[in-house]
Design an enzyme around this catalytic site. Structure first.
Site, PDB file in Angstrom:
ATOM      1  N   LEU A 177       0.630  -1.115   0.194  1.00  0.00           N
ATOM      2  CA  LEU A 177      -0.012   0.094  -0.197  1.00  0.00           C
ATOM      3  C   LEU A 177       0.927   1.177  -0.002  1.00  0.00           C
ATOM      4  O   LEU A 177       0.543   2.402  -0.449  1.00  0.00           O
ATOM      5  CB  LEU A 177      -1.077  -0.002   1.264  1.00  0.00           C
TER       6      LEU A 177
ATOM      7  N   GLU B 237       2.299   6.271   6.688  1.00  0.00           N
ATOM      8  CA  GLU B 237       3.333   6.382   6.333  1.00  0.00           C
ATOM      9  C   GLU B 237       4.135   7.824   6.699  1.00  0.00           C
ATOM     10  O   GLU B 237       5.316   7.809   6.904  1.00  0.00           O
ATOM     11  CB  GLU B 237       3.428   6.511   4.732  1.00  0.00           C
TER      12      GLU B 237
HETATM   13  N1  ARG Z   1       3.261   0.257   5.285  1.00  0.00           N
HETATM   14  C1  ARG Z   1       1.977  -0.223   5.304  1.00  0.00           C
HETATM   15  C2  ARG Z   1       1.843  -1.155   3.947  1.00  0.00           C
HETATM   16  O1  ARG Z   1       2.060  -0.970   2.865  1.00  0.00           O
HETATM   17  C3  ARG Z   1       0.903   0.646   5.261  1.00  0.00           C
HETATM   18  C4  ARG Z   1      -0.334   0.109   6.008  1.00  0.00           C
HETATM   19  C5  ARG Z   1      -1.485   1.007   5.840  1.00  0.00           C
HETATM   20  N2  ARG Z   1      -2.614   0.633   6.447  1.00  0.00           N
HETATM   21  C6  ARG Z   1      -3.910   0.860   6.137  1.00  0.00           C
HETATM   22  N3  ARG Z   1      -5.015   0.753   6.786  1.00  0.00           N
HETATM   23  N4  ARG Z   1      -4.066   1.857   5.183  1.00  0.00           N
HETATM   24  O2  ARG Z   1       1.694  -2.084   3.939  1.00  0.00           O
HETATM   25 ZN    ZN Z   2       4.300   0.798   8.310  1.00  0.00          ZN
END
Ligand code: ARG
Ligand code: ZN
Ligand code: CA
Length: 408
Positions: free
Chosen positions: A173, A214
């Site tokens: 994400l 992030e």
């Molecule tokens: N760094 C995490 C990923 O890509 C981000 C998680 C974000 N979570 C969310 N519920 N938007 O995996």
């Molecule tokens: Zn993270």
């Protein structure tokens, strides 16, 4: 405070169970040098933050897209800015969903975000760059951060928070660097369909919380579980938890290292739960993030950034996308084939392309049918060619070089 991220291939574990780990993965690939780093703040000490000062972070959005879906609208960008300004000021509509025992720990960080109005050359800007790329997707290896690699170069990371929005490989994400990392990769990267709250989004990551998370890393926060079993995030008021949470557990959700019956703070932005499940940062996280802006802190220079004030800008915005942007011709130099790739089929269909040598001799005519056409040019003599598109309002001309094949 400097800390060391121990990378124990969490991502392999996490990916296997279908969860997401962008930043941990990234830090794994780049080693702990980013965090323990040799980067010291050698510049003249700036002023400290004032006690209740609302810190404003100018942002530039680099939309690096390959197709129309990835070329998200400015409206979608604005919807993300709104989420950030709500979440970081605890003005999020779902703040009432923080469980009562955690409510007094929830903080208004007094950090806000604005779109840049002045670009690095002092010109007016919308703070949003739309840039076509030949790359269909990007790995978490920073190529989107370099124009030379099909991405878009960072703007001065002492003044701008760089946010790249692109098509990330797999289920990632987003990912971020930690404070103190090199300036040309400083910023965060977000998957285009997990950005903002309007446009084509991929539930349950459709409430803009990936960027909230992030930016938490960008301001020095770690995951609640410290990326280890019952690890430490260095923040006193986030309870220890065994590992990441996903989906949306019901409260209370205890794990092996819970210190009381309230269990995990799975609704914290630094967990891995669904967007709709997250709603808070703590006071401890707030202090850690604001500390980055203090004198000697890695983000201190932002206190002097005036790039959201359009009265500091002169001259027209730099023209977006050059005239050849919708079409790319590659590789160049070529050997046995040339690919002509248009942003969208409608632009390509029916168009004629012609290939001439320097003397004007016509070598090849081809009518395009789809957005990507590969033409076979193995038999052309080596040298310089011009590829011209016809039936365009303005014909486009590409200079190409045929080089000998290195296959024996
Ligand atoms: N760094 C995490 C990923 O890509 C981000 C998680 C974000 N979570 C969310 N519920 N938007 O995996
Ligand atoms: Zn993270
Ligand atoms: Ca903690």
């Amino acid at each position: 405070m400097k800390f060391i991220f121990t990378f124990i291939c969490w991502c392999c574990v996490i990916n296997a169970i279908g969860q997401r780990c962008g930043t941990t993965d990234y830090l794994g690939q780049h080693g702990a040098s980013i965090i323990t780093g040799t980067t010291t703040n050698t510049e003249t000490a700036g002023r400290d933050t004032l006690k209740n000062e609302v810190i404003v972070i100018p942002v530039v959005i680099h939309i690096v897209y390959h197709n129309n879906a990835q070329n998200i609208s400015n409206e979608q960008v604005l919807s993300q800015l709104e989420v950030l300004n709500n979440d970081y000021r605890r003005l999020n509509a779902d703040n009432a969903r923080t469980p009562v025992p955690f409510a007094s720990l929830a903080a208004d960080t007094r950090i806000t975000f604005c779109l840049a109005k002045v670009d690095p050359n002092g010109r007016h800007t919308t703070g949003i760059i739309h840039k076509y790329t030949k790359a269909e997707l990007f790995l978490s290896d920073d190529e989107m951060k370099f124009s030379s690699k099909g991405g878009d170069d960072a703007w001065d990371s002492k003044k701008y928070l760089n946010i790249w929005v692109c098509n990330l490989f797999g289920r990632t994400l987003g990912y971020s660097v930690l404070p103190g990392s090199p300036s040309n990769t400083d910023g965060i990267v977000i998957q285009y369909n997990a950005f903002g709250t309007t446009g084509t989004l991929n539930p349950p990551f459709n409430k803009g919380r990936t960027a909230t998370h992030e930016i938490g890393h960008w301001l020095g926060l770690r995951h609640l579980w410290g990326d280890a079993v019952c690890g430490n995030d260095g923040i006193a008021d986030t309870p220890p938890q065994q590992s990441s949470n996903s989906n949306c557990p019901s409260f209370p959700h205890s794990s092996s290292c819970s210190v009381n019956s309230f269990g995990d703070m799975f609704m914290n932005y630094m967990d891995f739960t669904d967007d709709d499940c997250m709603n808070m940062f703590t006071h401890g996280q707030k202090n850690e993030m604001r500390g980055q802006f203090a004198t000697g802190g890695f983000r201190n220079s932002f206190l002097n950034s005036t790039v959201c004030d359009s009265s500091n800008a002169q001259g027209d915005p730099f023209p977006e996308d050059d005239i050849n942007a919708g079409i790319s011709v590659y590789p160049n130099p070529f050997t046995d084939q040339v690919i002509i790739s248009y942003k969208n089929v409608s632009e390509a269909a029916g168009k004629t392309i012609k290939l001439y040598d320097v003397t004007g001799k016509l070598y090849l005519t081809q009518i395009l049918k789809s957005s990507k056409t590969s033409i076979s040019v193995a038999n052309l003599p080596n040298g310089i060619y011009f590829l011209k598109t016809e039936s365009d309002v303005k014909p486009k001309i590409f200079k190409l070089i045929k080089q000998p094949s290195n296959r024996f």
